[in-house]
Enzyme design. Structure first.
Site, PDB file in Angstrom:
ATOM      1  N   HIS A   1      -8.086  -1.247   5.749  1.00  0.00           N
ATOM      2  CA  HIS A   1      -8.358  -2.529   6.419  1.00  0.00           C
ATOM      3  C   HIS A   1      -8.950  -3.504   5.394  1.00  0.00           C
ATOM      4  O   HIS A   1      -9.837  -3.125   4.619  1.00  0.00           O
ATOM      5  CB  HIS A   1      -9.343  -2.302   7.581  1.00  0.00           C
ATOM      6  CG  HIS A   1      -9.664  -3.553   8.319  1.00  0.00           C
ATOM      7  ND1 HIS A   1      -8.807  -4.096   9.262  1.00  0.00           N
ATOM      8  CD2 HIS A   1     -10.718  -4.396   8.236  1.00  0.00           C
ATOM      9  CE1 HIS A   1      -9.339  -5.212   9.730  1.00  0.00           C
ATOM     10  NE2 HIS A   1     -10.500  -5.418   9.130  1.00  0.00           N
TER      11      HIS A   1
ATOM     12  N   ASN B   1       0.835  -1.214   0.000  1.00  0.00           N
ATOM     13  CA  ASN B   1       0.000   0.000   0.000  1.00  0.00           C
ATOM     14  C   ASN B   1       0.866   1.259   0.000  1.00  0.00           C
ATOM     15  O   ASN B   1       0.522   2.246  -0.653  1.00  0.00           O
ATOM     16  CB  ASN B   1      -0.965   0.000   1.201  1.00  0.00           C
ATOM     17  CG  ASN B   1      -2.192  -0.832   0.919  1.00  0.00           C
ATOM     18  OD1 ASN B   1      -3.041  -0.452   0.119  1.00  0.00           O
ATOM     19  ND2 ASN B   1      -2.274  -2.002   1.545  1.00  0.00           N
TER      20      ASN B   1
ATOM     21  N   ILE C   1      -1.740  -1.038  17.720  1.00  0.00           N
ATOM     22  CA  ILE C   1      -2.924  -0.243  18.066  1.00  0.00           C
ATOM     23  C   ILE C   1      -2.446   1.080  18.648  1.00  0.00           C
ATOM     24  O   ILE C   1      -1.557   1.115  19.492  1.00  0.00           O
ATOM     25  CB  ILE C   1      -3.811  -1.036  19.048  1.00  0.00           C
ATOM     26  CG1 ILE C   1      -4.395  -2.241  18.305  1.00  0.00           C
ATOM     27  CG2 ILE C   1      -4.926  -0.159  19.607  1.00  0.00           C
ATOM     28  CD1 ILE C   1      -5.113  -3.223  19.173  1.00  0.00           C
ATOM     29  N   LEU C   2      -3.024   2.161  18.155  1.00  0.00           N
ATOM     30  CA  LEU C   2      -2.593   3.487  18.617  1.00  0.00           C
ATOM     31  C   LEU C   2      -3.439   3.935  19.804  1.00  0.00           C
ATOM     32  O   LEU C   2      -4.658   3.740  19.834  1.00  0.00           O
ATOM     33  CB  LEU C   2      -2.713   4.489  17.466  1.00  0.00           C
ATOM     34  CG  LEU C   2      -1.745   4.241  16.304  1.00  0.00           C
ATOM     35  CD1 LEU C   2      -2.152   5.036  15.078  1.00  0.00           C
ATOM     36  CD2 LEU C   2      -0.311   4.561  16.717  1.00  0.00           C
TER      37      LEU C   2
ATOM     38  N   MET D   1       0.870  -2.556  12.216  1.00  0.00           N
ATOM     39  CA  MET D   1       0.220  -3.548  13.081  1.00  0.00           C
ATOM     40  C   MET D   1       0.407  -3.227  14.558  1.00  0.00           C
ATOM     41  O   MET D   1       0.825  -4.080  15.338  1.00  0.00           O
ATOM     42  CB  MET D   1       0.749  -4.951  12.731  1.00  0.00           C
ATOM     43  CG  MET D   1       0.367  -5.378  11.331  1.00  0.00           C
ATOM     44  SD  MET D   1      -1.407  -5.189  11.026  1.00  0.00           S
ATOM     45  CE  MET D   1      -1.605  -6.157   9.551  1.00  0.00           C
TER      46      MET D   1
HETATM   47  C1  GAR Z   1      -3.049  -4.885   3.939  1.00  0.00           C
HETATM   48  O1  GAR Z   1      -3.879  -5.907   3.462  1.00  0.00           O
HETATM   49  C2  GAR Z   1      -3.802  -4.000   4.907  1.00  0.00           C
HETATM   50  O2  GAR Z   1      -5.136  -3.818   4.567  1.00  0.00           O
HETATM   51  C3  GAR Z   1      -3.673  -4.800   6.171  1.00  0.00           C
HETATM   52  O3  GAR Z   1      -2.358  -5.276   6.170  1.00  0.00           O
HETATM   53  C4  GAR Z   1      -1.935  -5.447   4.822  1.00  0.00           C
HETATM   54  C5  GAR Z   1      -0.646  -4.704   4.646  1.00  0.00           C
HETATM   55  O4  GAR Z   1      -0.114  -4.956   3.383  1.00  0.00           O
HETATM   56  N1  GAR Z   1      -3.936  -4.002   7.328  1.00  0.00           N
HETATM   57  C6  GAR Z   1      -4.551  -4.460   8.391  1.00  0.00           C
HETATM   58  O5  GAR Z   1      -4.925  -5.607   8.517  1.00  0.00           O
HETATM   59  C7  GAR Z   1      -4.744  -3.430   9.496  1.00  0.00           C
HETATM   60  N2  GAR Z   1      -5.714  -3.894  10.425  1.00  0.00           N
HETATM   61  P1  GAR Z   1       1.015  -4.041   2.789  1.00  0.00           P
HETATM   62  O6  GAR Z   1       2.110  -3.973   3.860  1.00  0.00           O
HETATM   63  O7  GAR Z   1       1.486  -4.775   1.571  1.00  0.00           O
HETATM   64  O8  GAR Z   1       0.435  -2.698   2.481  1.00  0.00           O
END
Ligand code: GAR
Length: 208
Positions: A113, A18, A96-97, A94
């Site tokens: 998310h 992302n 929690i803030l 990952m």
């Molecule tokens: C993504 O799927 C994002 O939506 C998820 O972690 C992944 C990170 O991927 N986030 C969560 O689950 C937050 N609760 P990336 O590091 O390739 O962007």
């Protein structure tokens, strides 16, 4: 004088796809912004390498060096304040803030998310969606408040679940949509196109 660019901080813990979508959107001039800081709580997060490759400032802030979560977050707050950040984008961050952090940047923190919130907050959400038997899942960009994955929703994308899906194939299909809607949501914020009514977020109409 050129106007100041909108300053983003991206908080990461892992792969950083992302983050990459945000970087690419800036480089393609879809997002009139700059990434002023990439902050990771994990030392070997691949996201840090992605940032460095694009000449961006990256920092690993080690949670183990702080005895309390509050102290860690105080340090994060100070660091982000020195950069005059306009928007903090959590991109696979990952942790929690806590209240203090959220209050310090009230209304200026967003998250992506991998489910259609309020369904399946928390972790391992693709497994949860498959176990539950839902036929559609997706992803959500939302503001961050004190409730985990509970803040006001900015954008969502729906993804079908196929009978032969496993967590990985579903996750991959959702991720494709994440890379589209996260930059879109950031652009809506930069262009001040959002309207707020309670916890409902809508897009301003042209007349406004
Ligand atoms: C993504 O799927 C994002 O939506 C998820 O972690 C992944 C990170 O991927 N986030 C969560 O689950 C937050 N609760 P990336 O590091 O390739 O962007």
């Amino acid at each position: 004088m050129p106007s100041e660019k909108f300053k983003l901080a991206v908080l990461v813990s892992g792969r950083g796809s992302n983050l990459q979508a945000i970087i690419d959107s800036i480089e393609k001039k879809y997002l009139p912004a700059e990434i002023s800081l990439i902050l990771s709580n994990v030392p070997d997060a691949y996201a840090l390498q992605r940032g460095k490759k694009h000449g961006l400032e990256t920092v690993f802030l080690d949670p183990k060096k702080f005895s309390k979560r509050d102290d860690y977050e105080k340090h994060m707050i100070e660091l982000l304040q020195t950069k005059s950040i306009d928007l903090i984008c959590l991109a696979g961050f990952m942790r929690i803030l806590g209240k203090n952090f959220i209050e310090a940047f009230s209304g200026k923190i967003i998250n992506i998310h991998p489910s259609l919130l309020p369904a399946f907050p928390g972790l391992n959400v693709q497994e949860k969606a498959l176990e539950h038997g839902v036929k559609f899942s997706g992803c959500t960009v939302h503001f961050v408040n004190e409730e985990v994955d509970g803040g006001a929703i900015i954008l969502q994308a729906v993804v079908p679940i196929h009978d032969d899906d496993d967590a990985q194939s579903l996750s991959d299909r959702i991720l494709e949509q994440e890379h589209i809607i996260y930059p879109e949501a950031i652009r809506l914020i930069i262009e001040d196109k959002l309207e707020f009514s309670g916890r409902r977020v809508t897009q301003k109409t042209k007349e406004n």
